[in-house]
Each structure stands twice: as structure tokens, then as C-alpha cells.
Scaffold this active site. Sequence first.
Site, PDB file in Angstrom:
ATOM      1  N   PHE A  94       0.855  -1.189   0.000  1.00  0.00           N
ATOM      2  CA  PHE A  94       0.000   0.000   0.000  1.00  0.00           C
ATOM      3  C   PHE A  94       0.892   1.240   0.000  1.00  0.00           C
ATOM      4  O   PHE A  94       1.904   1.275   0.686  1.00  0.00           O
ATOM      5  CB  PHE A  94      -0.927  -0.005   1.224  1.00  0.00           C
ATOM      6  N   ALA A 102       0.270  -1.910   5.909  1.00  0.00           N
ATOM      7  CA  ALA A 102       1.038  -1.813   7.152  1.00  0.00           C
ATOM      8  C   ALA A 102       0.418  -2.628   8.288  1.00  0.00           C
ATOM      9  O   ALA A 102       1.137  -3.144   9.146  1.00  0.00           O
ATOM     10  CB  ALA A 102       1.170  -0.353   7.564  1.00  0.00           C
ATOM     11  N   TYR A 103      -0.894  -2.750   8.300  1.00  0.00           N
ATOM     12  CA  TYR A 103      -1.560  -3.498   9.371  1.00  0.00           C
ATOM     13  C   TYR A 103      -1.138  -4.965   9.373  1.00  0.00           C
ATOM     14  O   TYR A 103      -1.111  -5.613  10.417  1.00  0.00           O
ATOM     15  CB  TYR A 103      -3.083  -3.368   9.215  1.00  0.00           C
ATOM     16  N   HIS A 116      -8.491   6.302  10.816  1.00  0.00           N
ATOM     17  CA  HIS A 116      -7.850   5.066  10.354  1.00  0.00           C
ATOM     18  C   HIS A 116      -6.331   5.114  10.542  1.00  0.00           C
ATOM     19  O   HIS A 116      -5.713   4.146  10.978  1.00  0.00           O
ATOM     20  CB  HIS A 116      -8.212   4.842   8.879  1.00  0.00           C
TER      21      HIS A 116
END
Length: 156
Positions: free
Chosen positions: A23, A57-58, A89
Site C-alpha cells: 500500500f 502496514a496493518y 484510520h
Amino acid sequence: MQIIEGKLQLQGNERVAILTSRFNHIITDRLKEGAMDCFKRHGGDEDLLDIVLVPGAYELPLILDKLLESGKYDGVCVLGAIIRGGTPHFDYVSAEATKGIASAMLKYSMPVSFGVLTTDNIEQAIERAGSKAGNKGFEAMSTLIELLSLCQTLKG
């Protein structure tokens, strides 16, 4: 008094992973290139370098945990770009990614460097991915190289 610190030079036999989120790939691709450049410049063997990609990243902490659990790697350079938007977020993702990465590093007592950008806008991210503020991917790999050296020294 003794000062103990790591060296910015690989022995050439270290197996390293660069774990990168896809992302914001315009940013993370540049971070990855910087990390790869640093690895090669400081004596790393390209055959001992793996690039691992995750969606965002999550997802970094889960895959970092799996990489460290595998026992295959001497260290991992974690890269990503979380850019603030108009919703909360950003706060949730950046906090959980940071906590998860630190947790995995401590759980396995393995060298991990943190090259996840958390910026207010795309311009700040671009600056940190190779323009005005240098390349934070290069810096994250430099940190990992020093950590690898320091951990080896402390091992005896």
C-alpha cells in the site's frame, strides 16, 4: 569504562529479509530500493536477501512474527508508509503496526529495524523516501546492520 556499539558492516553471511507493505507503493518501492542499496553497499550477499511483500502496514506484524518464528533470518528490515487521511484510520493502523512490530522483536529477541513512515501527507512521505530528507529505507537497513553487529558482539 567500555563503549560497546555495532559496526556498519556485514560479514556477508547474514540472511536478512526486507518486509514491505505494498500500500502506498510509490513510496514503499523507493524505501525498499534504499534498503537493498544499503544492504549491498555494506557487504550483504544478495543471495541471502529476501523481499517479502504484504498488502498494507496493518499486516506487517503478523508476517514479521512468522519470519522470526521460522528461524531462517538473522534480522528483518520492516518498511511501510502510513499517510494520514481524513479519518481516524491512520491512528489505528500506525499504533497497531508499531506495537505489533515491537512485540514480535521482543518476543523472539531478534534484530528488527523500523522503517515505517507515518506522515501527515504524501509530500512528507516523498521527502523521506529519497528526496529532501534522505531515504528512510536506507536508514532502516543501516540500523539493522548495526543491530546485527551489536547482537553478535554481545553474544560473545
